[in-house]
Design a protein around this motif. Structure first.
Motif, mmCIF file in Angstrom:
data_model
loop_
_atom_site.group_PDB
_atom_site.id
_atom_site.type_symbol
_atom_site.label_atom_id
_atom_site.label_comp_id
_atom_site.label_asym_id
_atom_site.label_seq_id
_atom_site.Cartn_x
_atom_site.Cartn_y
_atom_site.Cartn_z
ATOM 1 N N PHE A 191 7.195 20.693 93.972
ATOM 2 C CA PHE A 191 8.635 20.461 94.049
ATOM 3 C C PHE A 191 9.079 20.323 95.498
ATOM 4 C CE2 PHE A 191 12.981 22.020 94.530
ATOM 5 C CZ PHE A 191 13.662 21.251 93.596
ATOM 6 N N HIS A 192 8.631 21.255 96.336
ATOM 7 C CA HIS A 192 9.059 21.265 97.730
ATOM 8 C C HIS A 192 8.355 20.215 98.582
ATOM 9 C CE1 HIS A 192 11.858 24.629 97.974
ATOM 10 N NE2 HIS A 192 11.107 25.271 97.119
ATOM 11 N N GLU A 193 7.093 19.958 98.283
ATOM 12 C CA GLU A 193 6.314 19.072 99.150
ATOM 13 C C GLU A 193 6.295 17.626 98.677
ATOM 14 O OE1 GLU A 193 5.209 20.120 101.979
ATOM 15 O OE2 GLU A 193 5.773 22.198 101.623
ATOM 16 N N LEU A 194 6.569 17.387 97.390
ATOM 17 C CA LEU A 194 6.490 16.026 96.864
ATOM 18 C C LEU A 194 7.823 15.501 96.346
ATOM 19 C CD1 LEU A 194 3.107 16.242 94.907
ATOM 20 C CD2 LEU A 194 3.497 15.336 97.203
ATOM 21 N N LEU A 195 8.521 16.291 95.546
ATOM 22 C CA LEU A 195 9.748 15.802 94.910
ATOM 23 C C LEU A 195 10.941 15.811 95.863
ATOM 24 C CD1 LEU A 195 9.439 17.490 91.390
ATOM 25 C CD2 LEU A 195 8.790 15.175 92.074
ATOM 26 N N LEU A 196 11.207 16.924 96.508
ATOM 27 C CA LEU A 196 12.369 17.021 97.384
ATOM 28 C C LEU A 196 12.348 16.016 98.543
ATOM 29 C CD1 LEU A 196 13.224 20.831 97.701
ATOM 30 C CD2 LEU A 196 14.562 19.050 96.591
ATOM 31 N N PRO A 197 11.190 15.797 99.204
ATOM 32 C CA PRO A 197 11.180 14.873 100.349
ATOM 33 C C PRO A 197 11.566 13.437 100.007
ATOM 34 C CG PRO A 197 9.274 16.312 100.429
ATOM 35 C CD PRO A 197 9.910 16.529 99.095
ATOM 36 N N GLU A 198 11.633 13.086 98.721
ATOM 37 C CA GLU A 198 12.107 11.751 98.352
ATOM 38 C C GLU A 198 13.591 11.589 98.654
ATOM 39 O OE1 GLU A 198 11.130 10.267 94.502
ATOM 40 O OE2 GLU A 198 9.282 11.446 94.369
ATOM 41 N N TYR A 199 14.316 12.698 98.669
ATOM 42 C CA TYR A 199 15.767 12.645 98.815
ATOM 43 C C TYR A 199 16.319 13.479 99.972
ATOM 44 C CZ TYR A 199 14.939 11.161 94.001
ATOM 45 O OH TYR A 199 14.453 10.531 92.874
ATOM 46 N N PHE A 200 15.486 14.389 100.504
ATOM 47 C CA PHE A 200 15.976 15.324 101.518
ATOM 48 C C PHE A 200 14.974 15.454 102.664
ATOM 49 C CE2 PHE A 200 17.757 16.601 97.445
ATOM 50 C CZ PHE A 200 19.104 16.735 97.745
ATOM 51 N N ASN A 201 15.505 15.653 103.858
ATOM 52 C CA ASN A 201 14.681 16.057 104.987
ATOM 53 C C ASN A 201 14.447 17.555 104.861
ATOM 54 O OD1 ASN A 201 14.862 13.427 106.417
ATOM 55 N ND2 ASN A 201 17.035 13.961 106.561
#
Length: 231
Positions: A191-201
């Motif tokens: 979640f933190h390393e793959l999903l979130l970086p698509e939308y957030f720094n």
């Protein structure tokens, strides 16, 4: 919230009183952050599930605010999946205009802790509202200065709704703090390393290696077309 064992504190007191039903009781835990003494009530036996506990990640986020001397004075803040309300309450005591959210069944517990810890003269700066991710997030504005969450990354089936909610609530000026305890079974790392970086720094700003708790500081990625570019 999470599914691991709850955090135990030497400051726990004996059950205070019956509430909700004859099988329920409230246990109070004491905490010290930023010069404030917090008394957090936890309602046990009321089918609140993981929301009836104070989790390590919530403590870690409060300690981070204390260590970094983060002030929320005059800033608009929302906390997601609050549970007991401890993080949002501290943000309000640190000067924030705070909206504490969770599912409707959890709000009675949060309101109890707000009444216990927030002075009457400051109560106007704090709201408690129901929010189910991915369902009624559009009832909330997108002008928050801070979004807070602790141990809310624990079930992979909720991740799309959580990301949808974060994307709606945040703008490019919003600072997001998420504190998560990594566990193999909850997919938190992806979640933190793959999903979130698509939308957030995303940046790790604090961590506890003893129990794999990480505090992330995040900002929304600007997806608007660059100035001067035309289709």
């Amino acid at each position: 919230m999470t599914t691991s064992l709850c955090l135990e504190h030497s400051g726990d007191e004996a059950p205070k009183k019956k509430d909700y039903s004859s099988t329920c009781y409230i246990r109070q835990s004491n905490f010290e952050f930023c010069g404030y003494s917090l008394k957090i009530n936890r309602t046990l036996g009321a089918n609140l599930g993981v929301s009836a506990y104070v989790w390590e990640a919530g403590i870690a986020l409060c300690r981070y605010f204390e260590k970094e001397k983060i002030s929320f004075t005059g800033r608009k803040v929302i906390e997601l999946g609050s549970g007991t309300g401890i993080v949002g309450i501290l943000a309000a005591l640190r000067g924030g205009n705070v909206t504490i959210t969770d599912k409707p069944t959890i709000l009675k517990q949060i309101n109890s802790n707000v009444s216990t810890n927030i002075p009457t003269v400051c109560r106007h700066r704090l709201k408690v509202r129901p929010l189910t991710w991915g369902e009624d997030h559009t009832d909330f504005p997108a002008d928050y200065d801070f979004i807070l969450g602790s141990d809310i990354v624990y079930r992979s089936d909720t991740y799309p709704a959580l990301i949808e909610t974060l994307r709606h609530l945040a703008n490019q000026r919003t600072t997001i703090y998420l504190a998560s305890e990594f566990r193999k079974e909850n997919g938190c790392l992806s979640f933190h390393e793959l999903l979130l970086p698509e939308y957030f720094n995303c940046k790790v700003v604090d961590k506890s290696m003893d129990n794999d708790i990480y505090v992330y500081k995040m900002t929304k990625i600007d997806t608007s077309p660059a100035d001067g570019l035309h289709m």
